[in-house]
Design an enzyme around this catalytic site. Structure first.
Site, PDB file in Angstrom:
ATOM      1  N   TYR A  12       0.841  -1.202   0.000  1.00  0.00           N
ATOM      2  CA  TYR A  12       0.000   0.000   0.000  1.00  0.00           C
ATOM      3  C   TYR A  12       0.873   1.248   0.000  1.00  0.00           C
ATOM      4  O   TYR A  12       2.030   1.225   0.425  1.00  0.00           O
ATOM      5  CB  TYR A  12      -0.966   0.018   1.180  1.00  0.00           C
ATOM      6  CG  TYR A  12      -0.335   0.235   2.542  1.00  0.00           C
ATOM      7  CD1 TYR A  12      -0.214   1.515   3.094  1.00  0.00           C
ATOM      8  CD2 TYR A  12       0.136  -0.840   3.297  1.00  0.00           C
ATOM      9  CE1 TYR A  12       0.350   1.715   4.345  1.00  0.00           C
ATOM     10  CE2 TYR A  12       0.708  -0.640   4.548  1.00  0.00           C
ATOM     11  CZ  TYR A  12       0.813   0.632   5.061  1.00  0.00           C
ATOM     12  OH  TYR A  12       1.381   0.834   6.295  1.00  0.00           O
ATOM     13  N   CYS A  13       0.304   2.335  -0.527  1.00  0.00           N
ATOM     14  CA  CYS A  13       0.929   3.656  -0.430  1.00  0.00           C
ATOM     15  C   CYS A  13      -0.147   4.613   0.064  1.00  0.00           C
ATOM     16  O   CYS A  13      -1.052   4.184   0.788  1.00  0.00           O
ATOM     17  CB  CYS A  13       1.552   4.086  -1.757  1.00  0.00           C
ATOM     18  SG  CYS A  13       0.408   4.158  -3.146  1.00  0.00           S
ATOM     19  N   PHE A  14      -0.072   5.892  -0.286  1.00  0.00           N
ATOM     20  CA  PHE A  14      -1.025   6.838   0.288  1.00  0.00           C
ATOM     21  C   PHE A  14      -2.449   6.582  -0.203  1.00  0.00           C
ATOM     22  O   PHE A  14      -3.379   6.427   0.601  1.00  0.00           O
ATOM     23  CB  PHE A  14      -0.604   8.273  -0.040  1.00  0.00           C
ATOM     24  CG  PHE A  14      -1.485   9.317   0.602  1.00  0.00           C
ATOM     25  CD1 PHE A  14      -1.445   9.514   1.974  1.00  0.00           C
ATOM     26  CD2 PHE A  14      -2.349  10.085  -0.157  1.00  0.00           C
ATOM     27  CE1 PHE A  14      -2.260  10.465   2.589  1.00  0.00           C
ATOM     28  CE2 PHE A  14      -3.162  11.040   0.443  1.00  0.00           C
ATOM     29  CZ  PHE A  14      -3.117  11.227   1.809  1.00  0.00           C
TER      30      PHE A  14
END
Length: 344
Positions: free
Chosen positions: A84-86
């Site tokens: 995951y990222c932002f």
């Protein structure tokens, strides 16, 4: 939201600064760009979008290559991976593309950390209300935190809010060398603790005000605690002073630092009282200073605060603690468990 426990590896692809503010419990930070690179790409993006992406991809490929060489070998190749990222966008895609090409079983978290954060906020509106709380209440120094540890050892369900907040909950409650978590990460850790608890059994907590240092307890948690069963704890002053000498040893060795923390309440206690504190500190009479602080400031302040939060506190059961040693408190905890936590 995903069952995060089903993954062998959760990769947080965001920058270290973003990761430090909050992250999924158990996630490993393998950023595609570091803090400085992230800032550089963001600045360039305002004037040259393609140039920013070009630099960002170059940084990302180099960093991912390093992670693949140094970090990924620590985890099973046939394991299940979540990235995951932002927002679940470009940084996640770079990681997922690389891992899929190699042959990893990898998934991307839809919506990224932002969706996770929204889920945490939603959960904290309802999760705390699922439990019955047994709330330990006492003036400072009576050993309720140590009793909480003993209750856990005796088999009771405990949520230690001050441990999660990394703060003892008063104006002198900062833990030396231990920064508090951000509000977001405090929420994350609290939800993680609640998820471990069985709703059919009581959860033991300490009575707290809204804020513990710089973080706030969610409203649903506070309201649920106020509806719980309060149990008062009492110890004599000699024991309380000795406990402070152990828990606040850093102030016993640095009384000037203690007074500096207390200076902003001078107007509340009055100049004459504060001068008495200064005199005791100058003479290194720390037991006398600790006792005076409790009698003339902390005890009255606690009384006012607890009556606001728990108006019927005086009708609550009272437990006298005569031995604040771990062994002594464990014996008390076993008796408390037998009386109040029969399902344990």
């Amino acid at each position: 939201m995903h069952d995060f426990s089903s993954y062998d590896l959760i990769i947080d692809a965001r920058s270290p600064r973003e990761f430090e503010e909050d992250h999924i419990p158990g996630a490993v930070n393998m950023p595609v760009v570091n803090n400085d690179e992230y800032a550089e790409v963001g600045t360039l993006h305002r004037t040259d979008k393609m140039g920013a992406y070009s630099i960002g991809v170059r940084y990302s490929l180099a960093n991912i290559a390093r992670h693949l060489s140094e970090d990924l070998p620590k985890y099973p190749k046939d394991g299940k991976v979540l990235v995951y990222c932002f927002r679940g966008g470009k940084r996640s895609k770079l990681w997922v593309d690389a891992l899929e090409t190699i042959g990893y079983n990898v998934q991307k978290l839809p919506g990224g950390w932002k969706a996770y954060r929204r889920w945490v906020n939603e959960q904290l509106e309802t999760a705390p209300t699922k439990f019955e709380y047994h709330v330990l209440s006492s003036p400072t120094g009576c050993g309720k935190t140590r009793l909480l540890y003993a209750l856990r050892e005796a088999g009771c369900q405990v949520v230690d809010l001050e441990a999660i907040a990394r703060h003892r909950g008063s104006i002198i409650g900062a833990v030396p060398g231990t920064p508090q978590p951000s509000q977001k990460y405090f929420d994350t850790l609290l939800l993680e603790e609640l998820a471990k608890c069985d709703p059919t059994r009581p959860v033991w907590v300490e009575a707290e005000s809204k804020k513990i240092g710089n973080v706030q307890i969610p409203t649903a948690m506070l309201d649920s605690m106020r509806r719980g069963k309060t149990i008062r704890v009492h110890a004599d002053m000699q024991q309380r002073v000795e406990l402070w000498r152990q828990d606040y040893k850093h102030f016993e060795e640095d009384p000037e630092g203690l007074l500096e923390r207390l200076r902003f309440i001078r107007s509340l206690v009055g100049g004459k009282e504060f001068e008495e504190w200064e005199q005791l500190a100058a003479e290194r009479k720390m037991p006398e200073l600790f006792e005076r602080l409790m009698r003339n400031h902390y005890d009255p302040a606690y009384r006012r605060s607890i009556l606001r939060e728990y108006p019927n506190i005086d009708a609550s059961p009272l437990i006298e603690l005569h031995d604040l040693s771990p062994a002594g408190l464990l014996e008390v905890a076993k008796k408390i468990r037998a009386q109040y936590d029969r399902k344990a």
